[in-house]
Design a protein around this motif. Structure first.
Motif, PDB file in Angstrom:
ATOM      1  N   HIS A   2       0.828  -1.210   0.000  1.00  0.00           N
ATOM      2  CA  HIS A   2       0.000   0.000   0.000  1.00  0.00           C
ATOM      3  C   HIS A   2       0.862   1.260   0.000  1.00  0.00           C
ATOM      4  N   TRP A   3       1.915   1.265   0.807  1.00  0.00           N
ATOM      5  CA  TRP A   3       2.787   2.426   0.860  1.00  0.00           C
ATOM      6  C   TRP A   3       3.497   2.639  -0.476  1.00  0.00           C
ATOM      7  N   LEU A   4       3.875   1.541  -1.134  1.00  0.00           N
ATOM      8  CA  LEU A   4       4.531   1.641  -2.431  1.00  0.00           C
ATOM      9  C   LEU A   4       3.584   2.256  -3.461  1.00  0.00           C
ATOM     10  N   ALA A   5       2.330   1.815  -3.449  1.00  0.00           N
ATOM     11  CA  ALA A   5       1.341   2.369  -4.377  1.00  0.00           C
ATOM     12  C   ALA A   5       1.132   3.857  -4.124  1.00  0.00           C
ATOM     13  N   LEU A   6       1.094   4.239  -2.855  1.00  0.00           N
ATOM     14  CA  LEU A   6       0.910   5.649  -2.523  1.00  0.00           C
ATOM     15  C   LEU A   6       2.083   6.481  -3.016  1.00  0.00           C
ATOM     16  N   VAL A   7       3.294   5.998  -2.806  1.00  0.00           N
ATOM     17  CA  VAL A   7       4.486   6.729  -3.241  1.00  0.00           C
ATOM     18  C   VAL A   7       4.496   6.882  -4.761  1.00  0.00           C
ATOM     19  N   SER A  91      -7.304   3.647   1.477  1.00  0.00           N
ATOM     20  CA  SER A  91      -7.763   3.020   2.727  1.00  0.00           C
ATOM     21  C   SER A  91      -9.237   2.659   2.659  1.00  0.00           C
ATOM     22  N   GLU A  92     -10.056   3.522   2.014  1.00  0.00           N
ATOM     23  CA  GLU A  92     -11.471   3.195   1.873  1.00  0.00           C
ATOM     24  C   GLU A  92     -11.678   2.037   0.901  1.00  0.00           C
ATOM     25  N   GLY A  93     -10.855   1.961  -0.129  1.00  0.00           N
ATOM     26  CA  GLY A  93     -10.953   0.837  -1.049  1.00  0.00           C
ATOM     27  C   GLY A  93     -10.606  -0.480  -0.378  1.00  0.00           C
ATOM     28  N   VAL A  94      -9.528  -0.480   0.402  1.00  0.00           N
ATOM     29  CA  VAL A  94      -9.130  -1.692   1.121  1.00  0.00           C
ATOM     30  C   VAL A  94     -10.155  -2.040   2.196  1.00  0.00           C
ATOM     31  N   ARG A 102     -10.744  -4.421  -7.086  1.00  0.00           N
ATOM     32  CA  ARG A 102     -11.575  -3.223  -7.094  1.00  0.00           C
ATOM     33  C   ARG A 102     -11.170  -2.247  -5.994  1.00  0.00           C
ATOM     34  N   ALA A 103     -10.500  -2.726  -4.967  1.00  0.00           N
ATOM     35  CA  ALA A 103     -10.057  -1.839  -3.893  1.00  0.00           C
ATOM     36  C   ALA A 103      -9.069  -0.784  -4.395  1.00  0.00           C
ATOM     37  N   ILE A 287     -19.477   3.852   1.631  1.00  0.00           N
ATOM     38  CA  ILE A 287     -18.895   5.156   1.339  1.00  0.00           C
ATOM     39  C   ILE A 287     -19.234   5.603  -0.074  1.00  0.00           C
ATOM     40  N   GLU A 288     -19.321   4.663  -1.018  1.00  0.00           N
ATOM     41  CA  GLU A 288     -19.651   5.063  -2.392  1.00  0.00           C
ATOM     42  C   GLU A 288     -21.087   5.551  -2.512  1.00  0.00           C
ATOM     43  N   ASP A 289     -21.979   5.037  -1.654  1.00  0.00           N
ATOM     44  CA  ASP A 289     -23.358   5.544  -1.642  1.00  0.00           C
ATOM     45  C   ASP A 289     -23.384   7.007  -1.215  1.00  0.00           C
ATOM     46  N   LEU A 290     -22.624   7.319  -0.179  1.00  0.00           N
ATOM     47  CA  LEU A 290     -22.553   8.698   0.294  1.00  0.00           C
ATOM     48  C   LEU A 290     -21.884   9.591  -0.741  1.00  0.00           C
TER      49      LEU A 290
END
Length: 391
Positions: A2-7, A91-94, A102-103, A287-290
């Motif tokens: 996850h950190w690698l993807a963010l970077v 984080s919301e996807g995971v 899909r996350a 969260i996607e509904d909101l």
């Protein structure tokens, strides 16, 4: 992982922060520098933004020193805000899909769009209130209503537009009960409380007069249609470099501007009502509904506005990326593409003297895509909010 993807998603923008391209950053620097030297906003110099905006300009001006240093410092500051948005999306996807493919979709879609938008993504401050909007949606869905209220309040006093989400947030909390509603209202009050001492130091409310006097900005939905009519020889309109943007002037443009303001206010109120109705009749489960509920008033506020600067689409892309987590993805894809192709309005165009047909068509297509996505979300929310017919 996850950190690698963010970077990887943030690094291209961190590199672009070193670009000397200024955009509106000279304006930000001059106002912040004047403030640091003791000048009073809206007394000694005009400050056209809500009061909290200045608080985000001052640290970069103090650290950067001169204009070049400010551009770098402010760009790096915005890169941190970009990282916050992307971390929230990831984080919301995971949280929603775990290790499923899909996350990662919201982060990937938003990252590509942000890279393409870089010309104004890191050269305007609209990314800052966008972070607070996304944080408010996440906090609201995680039942941290007080923090959602603070985020909405700070975002509103930074850029105003998050205010259109307050009715939706109230509807969601009221549906949950008195305690969540009280927490949201307390958070909103805490977020705007600093306005009281700020009002003793400088008349921050005077920024509104500047926006009341603004004309019909050339990229707005109605301006694009009027300019196309002008190219067809049906009306007369002048493409003018106004103090804050390029505008259409002339009798026809003034009439369209007045009508657009009425449509903008009525349409934004109607869209807010649709989202409130949807939240009340079918509270968001994910969260996607909101996000879809929030996009109805947000898109209306942007696309019906007599002013539609290119960075305004940054207000929409975070929620649109969240809406990719489940359900119909078509409206989100359309809106993200619309945000990406906005850069084409400037590439090889005659933007500073008046768009010719190829770029005018691109403008009309871009605005049509945003409007179409908003109508699709409004239709979906309206249908979901309807009672289930008896068998």
């Amino acid at each position: 992982m996850h950190w690698l993807a963010l970077v990887v998603s943030v690094l291209p923008l961190a590199y672009y922060a070193f670009s000397p391209r200024a955009g509106d950053l000279y304006l930000y620097f001059r106002t912040a520098h004047a403030f640091l030297e003791g000048a009073t906003p809206n007394v000694d110099f005009r400050f056209e933004y809500p009061p909290y905006a200045l608080l985000w300009f001052v640290p970069a001006a103090w650290v950067g020193g001169d204009e070049r240093g400010f551009i770098l410092a402010f760009g790096l500051q915005l890169t941190l805000f970009d990282a916050c948005i992307k971390w929230l999306l990831l984080s919301e996807g995971v949280r929603r899909w775990g290790t499923s493919f899909r996350a990662w979709v919201p982060l990937a879609a938003y990252s590509v769009t942000s890279w393409i938008q870089s010309i104004h993504y890191l050269k305007r401050y609209d990314l800052i209130p966008a972070v607070f909007v996304l944080a408010a949606l996440v906090a609201l869905m995680r039942r941290r209503e007080g923090w959602a209220g603070v985020a909405l309040a700070v975002g509103t006093v930074t850029k105003l537009y998050p205010a259109v989400l307050v009715p939706l947030a109230l509807a969601v909390c009221w549906r949950r009960g008195l305690k969540p509603t009280r927490a949201l209202l307390t958070g909103l009050a805490v977020g705007v409380l600093p306005l009281l001492p700020l009002g003793l130091l400088w008349p921050w409310w005077r920024f509104a007069s500047f926006h009341v006097d603004r004309g019909l900005q050339v990229e707005s939905l109605s301006a694009g249609l009027l300019w196309a009519a002008k190219l067809l020889g049906l009306v007369q309109a002048q493409w003018v470099n106004a103090p804050a943007s390029y505008e259409l002037h002339g009798p026809a443009a003034e009439a369209v501007r007045v009508l657009t303001r009425y449509v903008w206010v009525a349409g934004s109120l109607l869209a807010a009502g649709v989202s409130v109705r949807g939240a009340w009749r079918k509270p968001p489960q994910h969260i996607e509904d909101l996000a879809r509920l929030a996009l109805v008033p947000l898109v209306a506020f942007v696309i019906l506005n007599p002013v539609l600067s290119p960075q305004y689409l940054i207000w929409l892309t975070g929620a649109a990326a969240l809406a990719l987590l489940s359900g119909a993805v078509g409206p989100s894809v359309v809106l993200l593409i619309a945000a990406a192709i906005t850069r084409g309005l400037f590439a090889g165009s005659t933007y500073y003297s008046g768009l010719q047909w190829p770029h005018t068509v691109l403008l009309l297509v871009r605005n049509g895509m945003v409007l179409g996505a908003g109508l699709a979300w409004a239709r979906e929310v309206w249908r979901q909010g309807a009672p289930t017919p008896p068998a």
